[in-house]
Design a protein around this motif. Structure first.
Motif, PDB file in Angstrom:
ATOM      1  N   ALA A  49      42.748   8.089  61.519  1.00 38.26           N
ATOM      2  CA  ALA A  49      43.296   8.098  60.164  1.00 38.26           C
ATOM      3  C   ALA A  49      42.205   8.549  59.193  1.00 38.26           C
ATOM      4  O   ALA A  49      41.018   8.418  59.476  1.00 38.26           O
ATOM      5  CB  ALA A  49      43.803   6.715  59.783  1.00 38.26           C
ATOM      6  N   ALA A  50      42.654   9.043  58.033  1.00 37.88           N
ATOM      7  CA  ALA A  50      41.721   9.443  56.977  1.00 37.88           C
ATOM      8  C   ALA A  50      42.373   9.216  55.623  1.00 37.88           C
ATOM      9  O   ALA A  50      43.610   9.214  55.499  1.00 37.88           O
ATOM     10  CB  ALA A  50      41.316  10.909  57.133  1.00 37.88           C
ATOM     11  N   ILE A  51      41.518   9.039  54.621  1.00 40.81           N
ATOM     12  CA  ILE A  51      42.000   8.817  53.266  1.00 40.81           C
ATOM     13  C   ILE A  51      41.082   9.545  52.292  1.00 40.81           C
ATOM     14  O   ILE A  51      39.873   9.598  52.497  1.00 40.81           O
ATOM     15  CB  ILE A  51      42.072   7.304  52.936  1.00 40.81           C
ATOM     16  N   ARG A  52      41.661  10.111  51.246  1.00 38.81           N
ATOM     17  CA  ARG A  52      40.889  10.854  50.264  1.00 38.81           C
ATOM     18  C   ARG A  52      40.832  10.093  48.951  1.00 38.81           C
ATOM     19  O   ARG A  52      41.760   9.359  48.594  1.00 38.81           O
ATOM     20  CB  ARG A  52      41.485  12.247  50.058  1.00 38.81           C
ATOM     21  N   LEU A  53      39.712  10.268  48.252  1.00 37.59           N
ATOM     22  CA  LEU A  53      39.525   9.604  46.968  1.00 37.59           C
ATOM     23  C   LEU A  53      40.547  10.092  45.960  1.00 37.59           C
ATOM     24  O   LEU A  53      41.150   9.302  45.243  1.00 37.59           O
ATOM     25  CB  LEU A  53      38.114   9.883  46.458  1.00 37.59           C
ATOM     26  N   SER A  54      40.740  11.420  45.894  1.00 43.11           N
ATOM     27  CA  SER A  54      41.650  11.989  44.903  1.00 43.11           C
ATOM     28  C   SER A  54      43.093  11.760  45.309  1.00 43.11           C
ATOM     29  O   SER A  54      43.581  12.322  46.278  1.00 43.11           O
ATOM     30  CB  SER A  54      41.392  13.491  44.761  1.00 43.11           C
ATOM     31  N   GLY A  55      43.776  10.888  44.600  1.00 44.44           N
ATOM     32  CA  GLY A  55      45.177  10.624  44.887  1.00 44.44           C
ATOM     33  C   GLY A  55      45.425   9.646  46.002  1.00 44.44           C
ATOM     34  O   GLY A  55      46.549   9.190  46.190  1.00 44.44           O
ATOM     35  N   GLY A  56      44.399   9.339  46.754  1.00 41.02           N
ATOM     36  CA  GLY A  56      44.557   8.366  47.836  1.00 41.02           C
ATOM     37  C   GLY A  56      45.419   8.838  48.979  1.00 41.02           C
ATOM     38  O   GLY A  56      45.972   8.030  49.729  1.00 41.02           O
ATOM     39  N   SER A  57      45.569  10.161  49.138  1.00 41.21           N
ATOM     40  CA  SER A  57      46.414  10.657  50.216  1.00 41.21           C
ATOM     41  C   SER A  57      45.824  10.300  51.574  1.00 41.21           C
ATOM     42  O   SER A  57      44.608  10.182  51.726  1.00 41.21           O
ATOM     43  CB  SER A  57      46.582  12.173  50.108  1.00 41.21           C
ATOM     44  N   THR A  58      46.697  10.128  52.544  1.00 41.10           N
ATOM     45  CA  THR A  58      46.287   9.678  53.868  1.00 41.10           C
ATOM     46  C   THR A  58      46.866  10.566  54.964  1.00 41.10           C
ATOM     47  O   THR A  58      47.874  11.253  54.776  1.00 41.10           O
ATOM     48  CB  THR A  58      46.744   8.237  54.120  1.00 41.10           C
ATOM     49  N   ASP A  59      46.209  10.544  56.098  1.00 43.77           N
ATOM     50  CA  ASP A  59      46.689  11.180  57.318  1.00 43.77           C
ATOM     51  C   ASP A  59      46.545  10.198  58.463  1.00 43.77           C
ATOM     52  O   ASP A  59      45.586   9.416  58.490  1.00 43.77           O
ATOM     53  CB  ASP A  59      45.887  12.455  57.638  1.00 43.77           C
ATOM     54  N   TYR A  60      47.469  10.281  59.400  1.00 47.45           N
ATOM     55  CA  TYR A  60      47.414   9.407  60.569  1.00 47.45           C
ATOM     56  C   TYR A  60      47.700  10.216  61.833  1.00 47.45           C
ATOM     57  O   TYR A  60      48.490  11.169  61.823  1.00 47.45           O
ATOM     58  CB  TYR A  60      48.469   8.300  60.472  1.00 47.45           C
ATOM     59  N   ALA A  61      47.080   9.779  62.909  1.00 49.59           N
ATOM     60  CA  ALA A  61      47.452  10.312  64.211  1.00 49.59           C
ATOM     61  C   ALA A  61      48.845   9.806  64.559  1.00 49.59           C
ATOM     62  O   ALA A  61      49.222   8.685  64.192  1.00 49.59           O
ATOM     63  CB  ALA A  61      46.450   9.860  65.273  1.00 49.59           C
ATOM     64  N   ASP A  62      49.602  10.621  65.271  1.00 51.58           N
ATOM     65  CA  ASP A  62      50.966  10.216  65.624  1.00 51.58           C
ATOM     66  C   ASP A  62      50.979   8.910  66.411  1.00 51.58           C
ATOM     67  O   ASP A  62      51.916   8.110  66.284  1.00 51.58           O
ATOM     68  CB  ASP A  62      51.632  11.326  66.452  1.00 51.58           C
ATOM     69  N   SER A  63      49.962   8.695  67.198  1.00 45.51           N
ATOM     70  CA  SER A  63      49.922   7.510  68.068  1.00 45.51           C
ATOM     71  C   SER A  63      49.778   6.198  67.305  1.00 45.51           C
ATOM     72  O   SER A  63      50.031   5.128  67.869  1.00 45.51           O
ATOM     73  CB  SER A  63      48.779   7.643  69.077  1.00 45.51           C
ATOM     74  N   VAL A  64      49.365   6.262  66.037  1.00 44.34           N
ATOM     75  CA  VAL A  64      49.157   5.020  65.281  1.00 44.34           C
ATOM     76  C   VAL A  64      50.061   4.907  64.055  1.00 44.34           C
ATOM     77  O   VAL A  64      50.057   3.875  63.384  1.00 44.34           O
ATOM     78  CB  VAL A  64      47.680   4.878  64.844  1.00 44.34           C
ATOM     79  N   LYS A  65      50.849   5.933  63.773  1.00 47.49           N
ATOM     80  CA  LYS A  65      51.735   5.897  62.604  1.00 47.49           C
ATOM     81  C   LYS A  65      52.686   4.705  62.693  1.00 47.49           C
ATOM     82  O   LYS A  65      53.267   4.432  63.733  1.00 47.49           O
ATOM     83  CB  LYS A  65      52.539   7.195  62.512  1.00 47.49           C
ATOM     84  N   GLY A  66      52.803   4.004  61.574  1.00 45.75           N
ATOM     85  CA  GLY A  66      53.683   2.848  61.529  1.00 45.75           C
ATOM     86  C   GLY A  66      53.034   1.559  61.982  1.00 45.75           C
ATOM     87  O   GLY A  66      53.598   0.479  61.796  1.00 45.75           O
ATOM     88  N   ARG A  67      51.854   1.668  62.603  1.00 43.17           N
ATOM     89  CA  ARG A  67      51.152   0.473  63.079  1.00 43.17           C
ATOM     90  C   ARG A  67      49.818   0.257  62.360  1.00 43.17           C
ATOM     91  O   ARG A  67      49.421  -0.877  62.124  1.00 43.17           O
ATOM     92  CB  ARG A  67      50.885   0.577  64.583  1.00 43.17           C
ATOM     93  N   PHE A  68      49.139   1.354  62.026  1.00 43.86           N
ATOM     94  CA  PHE A  68      47.839   1.266  61.371  1.00 43.86           C
ATOM     95  C   PHE A  68      47.966   1.709  59.918  1.00 43.86           C
ATOM     96  O   PHE A  68      48.761   2.592  59.591  1.00 43.86           O
ATOM     97  CB  PHE A  68      46.827   2.185  62.053  1.00 43.86           C
ATOM     98  N   THR A  69      47.153   1.083  59.054  1.00 44.16           N
ATOM     99  CA  THR A  69      47.118   1.462  57.648  1.00 44.16           C
ATOM    100  C   THR A  69      45.672   1.603  57.199  1.00 44.16           C
ATOM    101  O   THR A  69      44.879   0.671  57.369  1.00 44.16           O
ATOM    102  CB  THR A  69      47.822   0.423  56.770  1.00 44.16           C
ATOM    103  N   ILE A  70      45.348   2.754  56.622  1.00 44.05           N
ATOM    104  CA  ILE A  70      44.001   2.974  56.089  1.00 44.05           C
ATOM    105  C   ILE A  70      44.043   2.786  54.580  1.00 44.05           C
ATOM    106  O   ILE A  70      45.015   3.174  53.914  1.00 44.05           O
ATOM    107  CB  ILE A  70      43.477   4.383  56.459  1.00 44.05           C
TER     108      ILE A  70
END
Length: 124
Positions: A49-70
């Motif tokens: 997973a990753a998160i950006r300062l500007s806007g707080g947008s996030t990305d997740y690997a498909d394997s952890v979507k819905g289970r992990f939160t960054i």
């Protein structure tokens, strides 16, 4: 010296939860992108997973979507990874990564700075 210090790993049963933390220090520039990768024995390091300062947008690997939160606390230069519904296949060393510019990348080589890693073990 730039430092990324992870904490929060450990042993948990299947279905359990853990919260990882990563504190960045040592530089005055903004950590625009912070993320987590993991590496299991005998496997390549993979994006989580990753998160950006500007806007707080996030990305997740498909394997952890819905289970992990960054998430991140910008004032503390700290990023968190809340891991729920853990599975044995989540077992790995988890690494914090950071780069002082906004990127959208799942590639480890695009991240400049790394922590030492924290072990997460999920028992079946």
């Amino acid at each position: 010296q730039v430092q990324l210090v992870e904490s929060g790993g450990g042993l948990v049963q299947t279905g359990g939860s853990l919260r990882l933390s990563c504190a960045a220090s040592g530089r005055t520039f903004t950590w625009d992108t912070m993320g987590w990768f993991r590496q299991a024995p005998g496997k390549e390091r993979e994006f989580v997973a990753a998160i950006r300062l500007s806007g707080g947008s996030t990305d997740y690997a498909d394997s952890v979507k819905g289970r992990f939160t960054i998430s991140r606390d910008n004032a503390k230069n700290t990023v968190y990874l809340q891991m729920n519904s853990l599975k044995p296949e989540d077992t790995a060393v988890y690494y914090c990564a950071a780069v002082p510019r906004p990127i959208r990348s799942l590639v480890a080589a695009d991240y400049n700075y790394w922590g030492q890693g924290t072990q997460v073990t999920v028992s079946s």
